[in-house]
Motif scaffolding. Sequence first.
Motif, PDB file in Angstrom:
ATOM      1  N   LYS A 489       0.826  -1.209   0.000  1.00 38.17           N
ATOM      2  CA  LYS A 489       0.000   0.000   0.000  1.00 38.17           C
ATOM      3  C   LYS A 489       0.862   1.261   0.000  1.00 38.17           C
ATOM      4  O   LYS A 489       0.549   2.235  -0.697  1.00 38.17           O
ATOM      5  CB  LYS A 489      -0.943  -0.012   1.196  1.00 38.17           C
ATOM      6  N   ASN A 490       1.951   1.227   0.746  1.00 41.96           N
ATOM      7  CA  ASN A 490       2.851   2.379   0.783  1.00 41.96           C
ATOM      8  C   ASN A 490       3.517   2.605  -0.573  1.00 41.96           C
ATOM      9  O   ASN A 490       3.692   3.748  -1.009  1.00 41.96           O
ATOM     10  CB  ASN A 490       3.919   2.176   1.855  1.00 41.96           C
ATOM     11  N   LYS A 491       3.890   1.510  -1.235  1.00 36.93           N
ATOM     12  CA  LYS A 491       4.525   1.638  -2.542  1.00 36.93           C
ATOM     13  C   LYS A 491       3.543   2.205  -3.579  1.00 36.93           C
ATOM     14  O   LYS A 491       3.922   2.993  -4.449  1.00 36.93           O
ATOM     15  CB  LYS A 491       5.058   0.282  -3.013  1.00 36.93           C
ATOM     16  N   LEU A 492       2.321   1.806  -3.452  1.00 44.28           N
ATOM     17  CA  LEU A 492       1.311   2.332  -4.373  1.00 44.28           C
ATOM     18  C   LEU A 492       1.025   3.800  -4.086  1.00 44.28           C
ATOM     19  O   LEU A 492       0.798   4.602  -4.998  1.00 44.28           O
ATOM     20  CB  LEU A 492       0.025   1.509  -4.269  1.00 44.28           C
ATOM     21  N   LYS A 493       1.021   4.138  -2.822  1.00 44.44           N
ATOM     22  CA  LYS A 493       0.768   5.525  -2.420  1.00 44.44           C
ATOM     23  C   LYS A 493       1.839   6.457  -2.983  1.00 44.44           C
ATOM     24  O   LYS A 493       1.541   7.562  -3.448  1.00 44.44           O
ATOM     25  CB  LYS A 493       0.712   5.623  -0.900  1.00 44.44           C
ATOM     26  N   LYS A 494       3.109   5.993  -2.968  1.00 46.57           N
ATOM     27  CA  LYS A 494       4.200   6.793  -3.510  1.00 46.57           C
ATOM     28  C   LYS A 494       4.040   7.017  -5.008  1.00 46.57           C
ATOM     29  O   LYS A 494       4.547   7.977  -5.565  1.00 46.57           O
ATOM     30  CB  LYS A 494       5.541   6.112  -3.229  1.00 46.57           C
ATOM     31  N   ARG A 495       3.333   6.098  -5.635  1.00 46.37           N
ATOM     32  CA  ARG A 495       3.094   6.206  -7.084  1.00 46.37           C
ATOM     33  C   ARG A 495       1.771   6.923  -7.383  1.00 46.37           C
ATOM     34  O   ARG A 495       1.303   6.934  -8.517  1.00 46.37           O
ATOM     35  CB  ARG A 495       3.086   4.823  -7.724  1.00 46.37           C
ATOM     36  N   VAL A 513       2.455   0.204 -13.449  1.00 45.05           N
ATOM     37  CA  VAL A 513       3.714  -0.138 -12.774  1.00 45.05           C
ATOM     38  C   VAL A 513       4.485  -1.169 -13.595  1.00 45.05           C
ATOM     39  O   VAL A 513       5.708  -1.113 -13.713  1.00 45.05           O
ATOM     40  CB  VAL A 513       3.431  -0.693 -11.356  1.00 45.05           C
ATOM     41  N   ILE A 514       3.746  -2.094 -14.189  1.00 46.16           N
ATOM     42  CA  ILE A 514       4.376  -3.153 -14.984  1.00 46.16           C
ATOM     43  C   ILE A 514       4.873  -2.617 -16.324  1.00 46.16           C
ATOM     44  O   ILE A 514       5.969  -2.955 -16.779  1.00 46.16           O
ATOM     45  CB  ILE A 514       3.379  -4.316 -15.226  1.00 46.16           C
TER      46      ILE A 514
END
Length: 991
Positions: A489-495, A513-514
Amino acid sequence: MCELTCKIKDKRNDILMGEIGALLHDIGKMHPYFLKHQSIERTTSFSHENISNFLDPILYRHICDSAFDFTIMTPSNIKNLIEQHHKHSQADDIVKYLQKCDRKDSADDKGIVRRKQSINNTIISSPFGFENEKIDLSCLQKRFDDLQNNLIELFENYSDIISFRKSLIGNLKTAFSHALGETRIPANDVTLWDHSYSTASLFKTILAGITCDGYKDVNDLKWRIFGICWNGENFINHGRKIADIQKRAEIIREIKTYIKRTLEEEYPIGNVIYEDVNGIYFTFPNLNEEDLGRLAVECADKILSKVVYRKCNNVMNIELNNELWPFFTLSKPSGSLTIIANELKRASEKRGTPKISPFIFIGDEDRNEELINSMPDLDRVFDEVKVKDGRLDVCPVCGIRPKNERDEMCSTCRDRRKGRLEEWLKDGQESVWIDEVADKNNRVSLISLGFDLDKWLDGTMINTILSQSFKDWGNSKKVKDFLENEQYKNKLKKRNISLTDDLKQLSKELLSVITNEDINKDSNFKSSLINIYFEDISSSQEKRADDYVGKFVANLKSRLDSVPFDPSNLQTLLFTQNPSPARIYRVWRETQEFFETVVEKIKRDIYSHKWKRVAFSVDYKKLQSALKRSDMLFEKTPYVIRLDGLEPRDLLVLHVENGEFCTIESLEKYRYADKSGEEAVRESLERGLTYLALESNPNNNLLKDNSNIEVNKEKTKHQEYMPLIEITISPMSLRLIVPTLDSIKITKMIATLYSQRFEKVLGKLPLNMKILTANRKFPLYVLLDAERRMLDDREFKKPVKMNPWWNVYETENDDFFKFYPTRLIGENEKYTLDDLSSISKGRLFSLYPGYFDFDLLTATTDKYNIYYEDGKRGDETYRLYSKRPCYFYQISMIRELWDILSNLSSSQINNIEEALTTKLREWRYVEDGSNKREVFMRFAEATIKDAFGSIWDSLREETRCLFINSLLNGLLMDTIFIFRHMIKEEKEIGE
């Protein structure tokens, strides 16, 4: 020259044994336990590849027999192909190639579909969403047991690989067509036979390619398509009589059979993936440039020399060559078989060239064509043909070969017609005589149906059907676990990816992302992310693994072929149906089966009571002695007899042989005293024959004056037949000749069946219908040429921005079929999910409606009036009175309009027609003003109301609106034309 084909022939047994193993690789899916294992209930655990656990021990022993081993590059056997096709670490080198072919046809689907079926309600559907069959477990078990017994007998009586293969395919097709390779919805549209045949075809071509030193890398597999093409429709249309046409269609079938034997068995390079009257197409190896051209030329040479230019099955094809000129196509390499659509288009463009030389047209951008030099000098061959006893003339049937000027046709065309008549005389259930199909008004109608499959065979429309719904995807455990993981979730939030977006948008943002980032950076996260889109397969975070996420994504990228690797295209790939070889194969097989069903329903429902002909005989010696010239009585020749008291008095009959005759025209119109039809003819024959003339010269009585040849009453009998003539049938078209009075009844039945079978793809799979009506003596070749001209315009292949015309309730509630395109795309464009929306009324979609056109031909020159400008008939008279062509769905409206008009008398209907046509004619040169249309509508509405009188107010509001709208769209005038002029339907209800 046969270097590469000789190599393939030398390894024929090994290639065919490998193909047989591939055909059997999923035999375990025929077992009822597979269905139970795959069901929602999952009542048992089952591994379909572990055949030793469930096959009959005798059958298993045969499969393990070393006699069925084969060697292509390395040794393998049927047992390994079945048991190892899912065991990647244990598979031998040849099995690894099968695994790739199997994955190409099915595993990509398996990784995506999610919705299981109940064991008590497992359905086999069509690619178009129609539920074809419900699988009954007890029936499935019986079929499986029967299959095993048949296979045991086959193995025990093995004599040669060709016969074994033929019998095996027949048994597997019968059994596997009632089972599924994938039971989950919507991938339940591909039967086990479709999957097995497609996988085996790809694998067989790989084996042939390896034999020619190709396919060194198991991870780099592509195929080509090899086409043998000709102008089959033109060849068939040149027939002057039904017997000519049917024999020509039979010749094409025979040629295709021999081509199949040549390229599937004698020089096994692949299998048929598509065929119709205009050609046949095979899977073909993708080799290096030099070997590719050599193998293609060698195969073409074999076809020309062994099949087309020599005698096959008693058909002397050396006299066929100047009529049916073959050419060859070789596609560009591809990882899928959707390239078949491009090959069909390319062949269609080349077919228009008369007497085309046998070139190979190659699809690679840097190569164009190669000439086949082994072709004989046909002009020299035919210059040597001599005709004795008279001057030469050109045969009017084939238009090519010479004939004696006194003969009706050349010897080849005569032998063809004679051969077809001999076949007909053995059965007689069908008809080869147009006169026998004519209605009581002496009219026949040519009904032509045509599917446009271009956007299905190239995968465009298949990609508008979802393979998993966004709801199912969002509810899956993988997605929930991923989105609940705090680290992710944190990685997605950064994006800046918001988890509150709707599922369609969320899935697309996650895929960015892919597609937009380096897949090798933070590969653990990206592996977990891509895995949430699949259920059965997954990528690995281990770099050395075959399914490492980098390789896994690279495979997805390769499947996108020429389109950009972006979130929209990847989302479309993962959420829509895969245009696999099996599904492409199933698409065209389904449309052909639809046409076959149409023919069967006409026979069963429309003509449950067959029509009758009369067979009778006379004393042959007395007949000969009564002739003015003894040399004027021929076998299998039509004659006209005149019977006193019979109305009409002329009757067309066939002299079969030795004084035996039968009627060859419909008998319903005949009257004699108080008798009608067949009874009238039989009774009038009792008075004997006093008049006999050749059909070609009906006014020249061949019998001497005062002759009366007695008819043998005891031998007079009736024969039953179907008043239906099938001209051609293929995946894309069906052409029938029927009695005109039945044509609308048949049309209504076809429209109803179409709406049932293709309900979920209305607007995506267009069906065109043409009806041409003519007198029974109208030249058949002109009728067929007129049909060819009808709807022959690119305009009718384009999508139309329009509101859905059908009841969309069922479709809009179907999670997989409800999405329709909302924008028009270019010829080579493909839709993404961004272009699709859920179908609904009141919104414009990009739809393919299908068209309906019709005409009455009274003169041979009428065919030239059939042409189009801007999607409408080009002839000025047509444009004045009619808006033809109609949309296909308007057929039901035409029928409803006529039912309304049936409240009026014939004279009232004629008055309406005359008033409207007169006004249109008077105003034809009046400039279009702001009120011209409005004034005409007021006049037309007043005319209609006056004709209906008090009946008008009693009609429902919807009915009155339909009638008024029909004045605007031209349907009213077209309806009157169809029923009063084409069909001449007698409906005097209001009189």
